[in-house]
Design a protein around this motif. Structure first.
Motif, PDB file in Angstrom:
ATOM      1  N   ARG A   1       0.880  -1.166   0.000  1.00  0.00           N
ATOM      2  CA  ARG A   1       0.000   0.000   0.000  1.00  0.00           C
ATOM      3  C   ARG A   1       0.916   1.215   0.000  1.00  0.00           C
ATOM      4  O   ARG A   1       1.820   1.306   0.826  1.00  0.00           O
ATOM      5  CB  ARG A   1      -0.913  -0.010   1.225  1.00  0.00           C
ATOM      6  CG  ARG A   1      -1.864   1.163   1.285  1.00  0.00           C
ATOM      7  CD  ARG A   1      -2.948   0.952   2.313  1.00  0.00           C
ATOM      8  NE  ARG A   1      -3.646   2.213   2.593  1.00  0.00           N
ATOM      9  CZ  ARG A   1      -4.700   2.318   3.387  1.00  0.00           C
ATOM     10  NH1 ARG A   1      -5.191   1.226   3.971  1.00  0.00           N
ATOM     11  NH2 ARG A   1      -5.267   3.474   3.601  1.00  0.00           N
ATOM     12  N   ASN A   2       0.668   2.143  -0.896  1.00  0.00           N
ATOM     13  CA  ASN A   2       1.631   3.213  -1.177  1.00  0.00           C
ATOM     14  C   ASN A   2       2.058   3.986   0.074  1.00  0.00           C
ATOM     15  O   ASN A   2       3.236   4.282   0.267  1.00  0.00           O
ATOM     16  CB  ASN A   2       1.044   4.182  -2.207  1.00  0.00           C
ATOM     17  CG  ASN A   2       2.042   5.253  -2.605  1.00  0.00           C
ATOM     18  OD1 ASN A   2       3.152   4.947  -3.036  1.00  0.00           O
ATOM     19  ND2 ASN A   2       1.657   6.516  -2.455  1.00  0.00           N
ATOM     20  N   ALA A   3       1.116   4.322   0.936  1.00  0.00           N
ATOM     21  CA  ALA A   3       1.428   5.161   2.095  1.00  0.00           C
ATOM     22  C   ALA A   3       2.357   4.472   3.088  1.00  0.00           C
ATOM     23  O   ALA A   3       2.990   5.139   3.913  1.00  0.00           O
ATOM     24  CB  ALA A   3       0.142   5.581   2.800  1.00  0.00           C
ATOM     25  N   TRP A   4       2.443   3.135   3.017  1.00  0.00           N
ATOM     26  CA  TRP A   4       3.309   2.389   3.940  1.00  0.00           C
ATOM     27  C   TRP A   4       4.605   1.921   3.281  1.00  0.00           C
ATOM     28  O   TRP A   4       5.448   1.322   3.937  1.00  0.00           O
ATOM     29  CB  TRP A   4       2.553   1.161   4.491  1.00  0.00           C
ATOM     30  CG  TRP A   4       1.221   1.496   5.077  1.00  0.00           C
ATOM     31  CD1 TRP A   4       0.836   2.691   5.643  1.00  0.00           C
ATOM     32  CD2 TRP A   4       0.076   0.642   5.152  1.00  0.00           C
ATOM     33  NE1 TRP A   4      -0.456   2.629   6.064  1.00  0.00           N
ATOM     34  CE2 TRP A   4      -0.964   1.386   5.777  1.00  0.00           C
ATOM     35  CE3 TRP A   4      -0.176  -0.668   4.766  1.00  0.00           C
ATOM     36  CZ2 TRP A   4      -2.230   0.850   6.024  1.00  0.00           C
ATOM     37  CZ3 TRP A   4      -1.437  -1.205   5.010  1.00  0.00           C
ATOM     38  CH2 TRP A   4      -2.447  -0.447   5.635  1.00  0.00           C
TER      39      TRP A   4
ATOM     40  N   VAL B   1      -0.347  -6.841   4.879  1.00  0.00           N
ATOM     41  CA  VAL B   1       0.526  -6.501   3.754  1.00  0.00           C
ATOM     42  C   VAL B   1       1.941  -7.011   4.002  1.00  0.00           C
ATOM     43  O   VAL B   1       2.600  -7.547   3.094  1.00  0.00           O
ATOM     44  CB  VAL B   1       0.516  -4.982   3.504  1.00  0.00           C
ATOM     45  CG1 VAL B   1       1.559  -4.605   2.458  1.00  0.00           C
ATOM     46  CG2 VAL B   1      -0.868  -4.530   3.046  1.00  0.00           C
ATOM     47  N   SER B   2       2.431  -6.855   5.232  1.00  0.00           N
ATOM     48  CA  SER B   2       3.732  -7.422   5.574  1.00  0.00           C
ATOM     49  C   SER B   2       3.747  -8.929   5.333  1.00  0.00           C
ATOM     50  O   SER B   2       4.677  -9.481   4.722  1.00  0.00           O
ATOM     51  CB  SER B   2       4.053  -7.121   7.043  1.00  0.00           C
ATOM     52  OG  SER B   2       5.157  -7.873   7.495  1.00  0.00           O
ATOM     53  N   PHE B   3       2.697  -9.599   5.790  1.00  0.00           N
ATOM     54  CA  PHE B   3       2.579 -11.057   5.654  1.00  0.00           C
ATOM     55  C   PHE B   3       2.606 -11.459   4.175  1.00  0.00           C
ATOM     56  O   PHE B   3       3.328 -12.383   3.770  1.00  0.00           O
ATOM     57  CB  PHE B   3       1.269 -11.498   6.306  1.00  0.00           C
ATOM     58  CG  PHE B   3       1.304 -12.872   6.917  1.00  0.00           C
ATOM     59  CD1 PHE B   3       2.414 -13.683   6.844  1.00  0.00           C
ATOM     60  CD2 PHE B   3       0.190 -13.359   7.577  1.00  0.00           C
ATOM     61  CE1 PHE B   3       2.432 -14.952   7.404  1.00  0.00           C
ATOM     62  CE2 PHE B   3       0.184 -14.619   8.147  1.00  0.00           C
ATOM     63  CZ  PHE B   3       1.310 -15.421   8.060  1.00  0.00           C
ATOM     64  N   LEU B   4       1.827 -10.762   3.361  1.00  0.00           N
ATOM     65  CA  LEU B   4       1.735 -11.098   1.939  1.00  0.00           C
ATOM     66  C   LEU B   4       3.068 -10.934   1.231  1.00  0.00           C
ATOM     67  O   LEU B   4       3.478 -11.789   0.428  1.00  0.00           O
ATOM     68  CB  LEU B   4       0.681 -10.224   1.262  1.00  0.00           C
ATOM     69  CG  LEU B   4      -0.761 -10.373   1.743  1.00  0.00           C
ATOM     70  CD1 LEU B   4      -1.672  -9.427   0.962  1.00  0.00           C
ATOM     71  CD2 LEU B   4      -1.253 -11.812   1.620  1.00  0.00           C
ATOM     72  N   CYS B   5       3.751  -9.829   1.509  1.00  0.00           N
ATOM     73  CA  CYS B   5       5.027  -9.575   0.829  1.00  0.00           C
ATOM     74  C   CYS B   5       6.090 -10.583   1.241  1.00  0.00           C
ATOM     75  O   CYS B   5       6.950 -10.970   0.440  1.00  0.00           O
ATOM     76  CB  CYS B   5       5.487  -8.144   1.116  1.00  0.00           C
ATOM     77  SG  CYS B   5       4.514  -6.879   0.265  1.00  0.00           S
TER      78      CYS B   5
ATOM     79  N   ALA C   1     -13.692  -9.811   0.830  1.00  0.00           N
ATOM     80  CA  ALA C   1     -12.360  -9.390   1.264  1.00  0.00           C
ATOM     81  C   ALA C   1     -12.030  -8.009   0.708  1.00  0.00           C
ATOM     82  O   ALA C   1     -12.312  -7.698  -0.449  1.00  0.00           O
ATOM     83  CB  ALA C   1     -11.309 -10.396   0.830  1.00  0.00           C
ATOM     84  N   TRP C   2     -11.408  -7.191   1.526  1.00  0.00           N
ATOM     85  CA  TRP C   2     -10.944  -5.866   1.123  1.00  0.00           C
ATOM     86  C   TRP C   2      -9.642  -5.989   0.332  1.00  0.00           C
ATOM     87  O   TRP C   2      -9.394  -5.247  -0.607  1.00  0.00           O
ATOM     88  CB  TRP C   2     -10.741  -5.029   2.376  1.00  0.00           C
ATOM     89  CG  TRP C   2     -10.256  -3.630   2.196  1.00  0.00           C
ATOM     90  CD1 TRP C   2      -8.956  -3.208   2.214  1.00  0.00           C
ATOM     91  CD2 TRP C   2     -11.050  -2.457   2.015  1.00  0.00           C
ATOM     92  NE1 TRP C   2      -8.883  -1.847   2.054  1.00  0.00           N
ATOM     93  CE2 TRP C   2     -10.174  -1.350   1.926  1.00  0.00           C
ATOM     94  CE3 TRP C   2     -12.424  -2.219   1.914  1.00  0.00           C
ATOM     95  CZ2 TRP C   2     -10.621  -0.044   1.750  1.00  0.00           C
ATOM     96  CZ3 TRP C   2     -12.874  -0.920   1.742  1.00  0.00           C
ATOM     97  CH2 TRP C   2     -11.971   0.146   1.657  1.00  0.00           C
ATOM     98  N   ARG C   3      -8.833  -6.948   0.738  1.00  0.00           N
ATOM     99  CA  ARG C   3      -7.537  -7.179   0.095  1.00  0.00           C
ATOM    100  C   ARG C   3      -7.110  -8.612   0.432  1.00  0.00           C
ATOM    101  O   ARG C   3      -7.312  -9.084   1.545  1.00  0.00           O
ATOM    102  CB  ARG C   3      -6.515  -6.185   0.652  1.00  0.00           C
ATOM    103  CG  ARG C   3      -5.090  -6.365   0.172  1.00  0.00           C
ATOM    104  CD  ARG C   3      -4.150  -5.520   1.022  1.00  0.00           C
ATOM    105  NE  ARG C   3      -4.337  -4.096   0.847  1.00  0.00           N
ATOM    106  CZ  ARG C   3      -3.590  -3.335   0.060  1.00  0.00           C
ATOM    107  NH1 ARG C   3      -2.602  -3.874  -0.631  1.00  0.00           N
ATOM    108  NH2 ARG C   3      -3.814  -2.052  -0.043  1.00  0.00           N
ATOM    109  N   GLY C   4      -6.499  -9.296  -0.533  1.00  0.00           N
ATOM    110  CA  GLY C   4      -6.047 -10.653  -0.270  1.00  0.00           C
ATOM    111  C   GLY C   4      -5.191 -11.190  -1.405  1.00  0.00           C
ATOM    112  O   GLY C   4      -5.067 -10.570  -2.465  1.00  0.00           O
TER     113      GLY C   4
END
Length: 407
Positions: free
Chosen positions: A81-84, A139-143, A160-163
């Motif tokens: 996610r861009n902001a992070w 997001v950390s988990f996915l990357c 789901a919002w994201r997955g």
């Protein structure tokens, strides 16, 4: 030659006695020699492994370790996610931020092995439910997991919002956005008279009804990680647009303030989880991720431009509710959540304490958009990625391994 038979019998007992004496002397000195080697060795003392009941991965200290392995991912991870994405946003000190290593007291925290973890999770699914801090976690988990399956694909089914789906292992890991966990919806003002109090409308919260985003997924996931808390404040729901709590389709009377409303929602959602989620599903509840606003709240020019973790002696001054600081809510909410979970099979994922130290690891002013700070203020709530949530992933993975391997 004739003397040999006579000398040998008399010499043989002497050899036996000498051998016994040397053997006794060696065995007597051996412990001293062994202790000397052990004391002078540079190897660290043996630690309690994480499967021990006395191991607490949540208590320890951050140690600056220049030899720490680099993060599994960088700014090119497609699930950022861009902001992070603090690497892409050129945040200062990212190398130092990721050189701090969490060292639990009397425990070994292993770095997640993405290949081993996905192998363990084969044909299983992991779900996160809650607010954007659980998304930050996801997001950390996915990357991290993507390095073990570069064919991973974005997945947004079942609300789901994201997955992401990892086809190599038939594993889905996803996040369902439900900031209050309970169902809530905006209802605009019903009459002109409402203008007299500045009321624009209400946010109706049905305390006994789970949010639509996760109500139907309880059978899909084998592991669920819940959270709520960051939206339970008057900065999110001021008096012009308040939360009004309903039960059984009717307003609760007398009306509840935000804190009492949260207690009721927690009790109801925990009861629902216990009833609706299968007993063999592994359930976690992540306690609060602390904020690090200094000099004011997020909408009062609060800042977090720090270059190193906080010292242990300063944590209470930042977070103890008795000091009435802007970051007090994490510990307050944790007490309420812990009480609500008593007597359940939901495991506490207490990442608060270890995260309290890391005032240095937020996106702050590096948000990826030119006007973001002037509009939203510094981000001293979410975390840079890669960063602190990678340690959260290590801890969660170790707890999952322990639970699944021990049955």
């Amino acid at each position: 030659m004739a003397l040999t038979p006579k000398l040998f019998p008399s010499f043989f007992p002497f050899l036996i006695l000498l051998s016994l004496f040397l053997l006794f002397l060696y065995s007597s000195l051996l412990p001293f020699a062994t202790n000397k080697v052990s004391t002078s060795s540079s190897s660290p003392p043996t630690k309690i492994i994480a499967s021990s009941s006395s191991c607490n991965l949540f208590k320890g200290q951050w140690v600056l370790d220049p030899t720490k392995a680099k993060p599994f991912y960088d700014e090119s991870c497609p699930f950022h996610r861009n902001a992070w994405n603090c690497l892409r946003n050129k945040r200062d000190n990212m190398g130092v931020i990721n050189s701090w290593r969490w060292v639990p007291k009397d425990c070994d925290l292993e770095r997640i092995d993405p290949w081993r973890f996905l192998g363990l999770m084969r044909n299983r699914n992991v779900g996160f439910v809650g607010d954007s801090l659980n998304e930050n976690f996801l997001v950390s988990f996915l990357c991290i997991l993507r390095v073990a399956d570069t064919g991973a694909k974005k997945w947004k089914k079942k609300g789901a919002w994201r997955g992401v789906y990892f086809p190599k292992y038939n594993v889905t890991v996803a996040y369902h956005r439900a900031v209050l966990l309970a169902k809530y919806q905006w209802q605009p003002k019903q009459s002109v008279s409402a203008d007299q109090n500045g009321l624009k409308g209400i946010n109706r919260v049905d305390v006994d009804v789970p949010a639509d985003e996760w109500v139907s997924i309880t059978d899909f996931y084998d592991i669920l990680i819940f959270n709520t808390g960051h939206w339970w404040g008057y900065d999110k729901f001021p008096k012009e647009t308040p939360l009004i709590f309903y039960r059984g389709g009717k307003p609760i009377s007398p009306s509840l303030g935000i804190s009492d409303g949260l207690k009721v929602v927690l009790e109801s959602m925990v009861q629902y989880i216990q009833k609706a989620v299968p007993s063999n599903t592994l359930k976690f509840w992540r306690l609060q991720s602390p904020r690090h606003f200094y000099g004011g709240d997020w909408n009062q020019n609060g800042s977090c431009l720090l270059d190193k973790p906080l010292e242990a002696a300063k944590l209470d001054s930042w977070f103890d509710p008795s000091n009435n600081g802007v970051n007090k809510e994490a510990r307050q909410l944790n007490n309420m959540i812990t009480e609500a979970l008593e007597g359940t099979d939901i495991q506490l994922l207490d990442l608060t304490h270890l995260s309290e130290f890391r005032a240095d690891a937020h996106p702050a002013i590096w948000l990826g958009k030119k006007d973001a700070v002037s509009i939203w203020g510094q981000d001293c709530m979410h975390w840079c990625l890669p960063g602190v949530p990678d340690t959260w992933v290590d801890i969660l993975a170790q707890l999952i391994h322990k639970s699944l391997e021990t049955g």
